[in-house]
Design a protein around this motif. Structure first.
Motif, PDB file in Angstrom:
ATOM      1  N   GLU A  64      10.935  58.588  43.507  1.00  0.00           N
ATOM      2  CA  GLU A  64      10.342  58.255  44.807  1.00  0.00           C
ATOM      3  C   GLU A  64      10.514  59.407  45.794  1.00  0.00           C
ATOM      4  O   GLU A  64       9.598  59.735  46.542  1.00  0.00           O
ATOM      5  N   PHE A  65      11.682  60.018  45.793  1.00  0.00           N
ATOM      6  CA  PHE A  65      11.930  61.150  46.684  1.00  0.00           C
ATOM      7  C   PHE A  65      10.996  62.308  46.351  1.00  0.00           C
ATOM      8  O   PHE A  65      10.455  62.955  47.246  1.00  0.00           O
ATOM      9  N   ALA A  66      10.780  62.567  45.059  1.00  0.00           N
ATOM     10  CA  ALA A  66       9.915  63.668  44.621  1.00  0.00           C
ATOM     11  C   ALA A  66       8.466  63.474  45.060  1.00  0.00           C
ATOM     12  O   ALA A  66       7.736  64.450  45.258  1.00  0.00           O
ATOM     13  N   THR A  67       8.058  62.225  45.263  1.00  0.00           N
ATOM     14  CA  THR A  67       6.689  61.951  45.719  1.00  0.00           C
ATOM     15  C   THR A  67       6.617  61.746  47.234  1.00  0.00           C
ATOM     16  O   THR A  67       5.618  61.279  47.756  1.00  0.00           O
ATOM     17  N   GLY A  68       7.698  62.085  47.942  1.00  0.00           N
ATOM     18  CA  GLY A  68       7.684  62.004  49.396  1.00  0.00           C
ATOM     19  C   GLY A  68       8.066  60.657  49.965  1.00  0.00           C
ATOM     20  O   GLY A  68       7.834  60.384  51.133  1.00  0.00           O
ATOM     21  N   LYS A  69       8.663  59.793  49.175  1.00  0.00           N
ATOM     22  CA  LYS A  69       9.036  58.460  49.655  1.00  0.00           C
ATOM     23  C   LYS A  69      10.525  58.335  49.937  1.00  0.00           C
ATOM     24  O   LYS A  69      11.074  57.251  49.875  1.00  0.00           O
ATOM     25  N   GLY A  70      11.191  59.428  50.236  1.00  0.00           N
ATOM     26  CA  GLY A  70      12.623  59.362  50.511  1.00  0.00           C
ATOM     27  C   GLY A  70      12.913  58.552  51.755  1.00  0.00           C
ATOM     28  O   GLY A  70      12.117  58.481  52.681  1.00  0.00           O
ATOM     29  N   SER A  71      14.060  57.921  51.773  1.00  0.00           N
ATOM     30  CA  SER A  71      14.464  57.092  52.904  1.00  0.00           C
ATOM     31  C   SER A  71      14.770  57.964  54.118  1.00  0.00           C
ATOM     32  O   SER A  71      15.359  59.026  54.014  1.00  0.00           O
ATOM     33  N   THR A  72      14.343  57.511  55.282  1.00  0.00           N
ATOM     34  CA  THR A  72      14.726  58.169  56.534  1.00  0.00           C
ATOM     35  C   THR A  72      15.529  57.203  57.407  1.00  0.00           C
ATOM     36  O   THR A  72      15.731  57.441  58.585  1.00  0.00           O
ATOM     37  N   ASP A  73      16.006  56.109  56.821  1.00  0.00           N
ATOM     38  CA  ASP A  73      16.781  55.130  57.576  1.00  0.00           C
ATOM     39  C   ASP A  73      18.109  55.698  58.068  1.00  0.00           C
ATOM     40  O   ASP A  73      18.602  55.317  59.114  1.00  0.00           O
ATOM     41  N   ARG A  74      18.712  56.627  57.286  1.00  0.00           N
ATOM     42  CA  ARG A  74      20.038  57.130  57.615  1.00  0.00           C
ATOM     43  C   ARG A  74      20.040  58.601  57.987  1.00  0.00           C
ATOM     44  O   ARG A  74      21.092  59.189  58.147  1.00  0.00           O
ATOM     45  N   SER A  75      18.882  59.216  58.064  1.00  0.00           N
ATOM     46  CA  SER A  75      18.852  60.663  58.239  1.00  0.00           C
ATOM     47  C   SER A  75      17.561  61.087  58.930  1.00  0.00           C
ATOM     48  O   SER A  75      16.557  60.403  58.838  1.00  0.00           O
ATOM     49  N   TYR A  76      17.619  62.236  59.580  1.00  0.00           N
ATOM     50  CA  TYR A  76      16.398  62.801  60.166  1.00  0.00           C
ATOM     51  C   TYR A  76      15.488  63.367  59.084  1.00  0.00           C
ATOM     52  O   TYR A  76      14.309  63.524  59.281  1.00  0.00           O
ATOM     53  N   TRP A  77      16.066  63.711  57.932  1.00  0.00           N
ATOM     54  CA  TRP A  77      15.311  64.262  56.814  1.00  0.00           C
ATOM     55  C   TRP A  77      15.191  63.202  55.737  1.00  0.00           C
ATOM     56  O   TRP A  77      16.107  62.407  55.537  1.00  0.00           O
ATOM     57  N   PRO A  78      14.102  63.188  54.990  1.00  0.00           N
ATOM     58  CA  PRO A  78      14.030  62.238  53.862  1.00  0.00           C
ATOM     59  C   PRO A  78      15.164  62.517  52.871  1.00  0.00           C
ATOM     60  O   PRO A  78      15.507  63.669  52.615  1.00  0.00           O
ATOM     61  N   VAL A  79      15.764  61.464  52.386  1.00  0.00           N
ATOM     62  CA  VAL A  79      16.867  61.592  51.431  1.00  0.00           C
ATOM     63  C   VAL A  79      16.596  60.721  50.216  1.00  0.00           C
ATOM     64  O   VAL A  79      15.847  59.755  50.291  1.00  0.00           O
ATOM     65  N   VAL A  80      17.220  61.081  49.109  1.00  0.00           N
ATOM     66  CA  VAL A  80      17.157  60.227  47.929  1.00  0.00           C
ATOM     67  C   VAL A  80      17.907  58.948  48.268  1.00  0.00           C
ATOM     68  O   VAL A  80      19.072  58.989  48.663  1.00  0.00           O
ATOM     69  N   ASP A  81      17.247  57.823  48.169  1.00  0.00           N
ATOM     70  CA  ASP A  81      17.846  56.540  48.550  1.00  0.00           C
ATOM     71  C   ASP A  81      18.691  55.996  47.397  1.00  0.00           C
ATOM     72  O   ASP A  81      18.340  54.996  46.770  1.00  0.00           O
ATOM     73  N   PHE A  82      19.770  56.702  47.111  1.00  0.00           N
ATOM     74  CA  PHE A  82      20.644  56.332  46.011  1.00  0.00           C
ATOM     75  C   PHE A  82      22.044  56.817  46.332  1.00  0.00           C
ATOM     76  O   PHE A  82      22.233  57.942  46.787  1.00  0.00           O
ATOM     77  N   TYR A  83      23.021  55.979  46.130  1.00  0.00           N
ATOM     78  CA  TYR A  83      24.404  56.335  46.409  1.00  0.00           C
ATOM     79  C   TYR A  83      25.103  56.627  45.085  1.00  0.00           C
ATOM     80  O   TYR A  83      25.406  55.710  44.327  1.00  0.00           O
ATOM     81  N   PRO A  84      25.337  57.892  44.763  1.00  0.00           N
ATOM     82  CA  PRO A  84      25.926  58.233  43.461  1.00  0.00           C
ATOM     83  C   PRO A  84      27.443  58.056  43.427  1.00  0.00           C
ATOM     84  O   PRO A  84      28.087  57.873  44.456  1.00  0.00           O
ATOM     85  N   MET A  85      27.993  58.161  42.212  1.00  0.00           N
ATOM     86  CA  MET A  85      29.442  58.120  42.059  1.00  0.00           C
ATOM     87  C   MET A  85      30.057  59.325  42.761  1.00  0.00           C
ATOM     88  O   MET A  85      29.500  60.408  42.739  1.00  0.00           O
ATOM     89  N   GLY A  86      31.203  59.105  43.352  1.00  0.00           N
ATOM     90  CA  GLY A  86      31.935  60.181  43.997  1.00  0.00           C
ATOM     91  C   GLY A  86      33.290  60.342  43.340  1.00  0.00           C
ATOM     92  O   GLY A  86      33.467  60.078  42.160  1.00  0.00           O
ATOM     93  N   SER A  87      34.259  60.701  44.118  1.00  0.00           N
ATOM     94  CA  SER A  87      35.605  60.983  43.624  1.00  0.00           C
ATOM     95  C   SER A  87      36.487  59.732  43.648  1.00  0.00           C
ATOM     96  O   SER A  87      36.467  58.967  44.613  1.00  0.00           O
ATOM     97  N   GLY A  88      37.287  59.587  42.610  1.00  0.00           N
ATOM     98  CA  GLY A  88      38.268  58.510  42.577  1.00  0.00           C
ATOM     99  C   GLY A  88      39.427  58.735  43.528  1.00  0.00           C
ATOM    100  O   GLY A  88      40.277  57.872  43.696  1.00  0.00           O
TER     101      GLY A  88
END
Length: 126
Positions: free
Chosen positions: A54-78
């Motif tokens: 979706e991000f690659a086709t220009g549908k990234g979320s702008t709910d949390r950012s001024y820039w479109p972002v990938v609307d996915f929360y990945p794994m981080g650090s334990g």
């Protein structure tokens, strides 16, 4: 947060009834991305693939950012505990602490932006 994140301080620590504990950052939103046996779940993989497409086709979320972002929360650090402040919590913000970008990391108390070294990479036990 790929381009920029603004880090604000809270005027006081939240109380236990104002936050929900979400384990550590390797459990996105407090949910395990793994199936029994230790393999990454197909739900996690499918959600990541869908969000990236979706991000690659220009549908990234702008709910949390001024820039479109990938609307996915990945794994981080334990090593990083995570909490979610409840929507009904009324905690005043004390001001902007830092602006973080890919080239400007969040500084430590002493002002250092040096990458972490092995001596402080242990898991956080709660």
């Amino acid at each position: 947060m790929k381009h920029v994140a603004f880090v604000f301080g809270l005027s006081r620590l939240p109380t236990s009834d104002e936050v929900d504990f979400r384990l550590t950052a390797d459990f996105p939103d407090g949910k395990s991305p793994f199936e029994t046996g230790g393999t990454i779940s197909s739900d996690y993989t499918n959600a990541k693939t869908k969000a990236e497409a979706e991000f690659a086709t220009g549908k990234g979320s702008t709910d949390r950012s001024y820039w479109p972002v990938v609307d996915f929360y990945p794994m981080g650090s334990g090593m990083v505990p995570q909490w979610q402040v409840r929507a009904n919590a009324k905690i005043p913000v004390s001001g902007l602490l830092a602006t973080v970008t890919q080239d400007r990391p969040f500084p430590r108390e002493n002002g250092s932006v040096k990458p972490y070294t092995p001596h402080n990479k242990g898991l956080i036990r709660v």
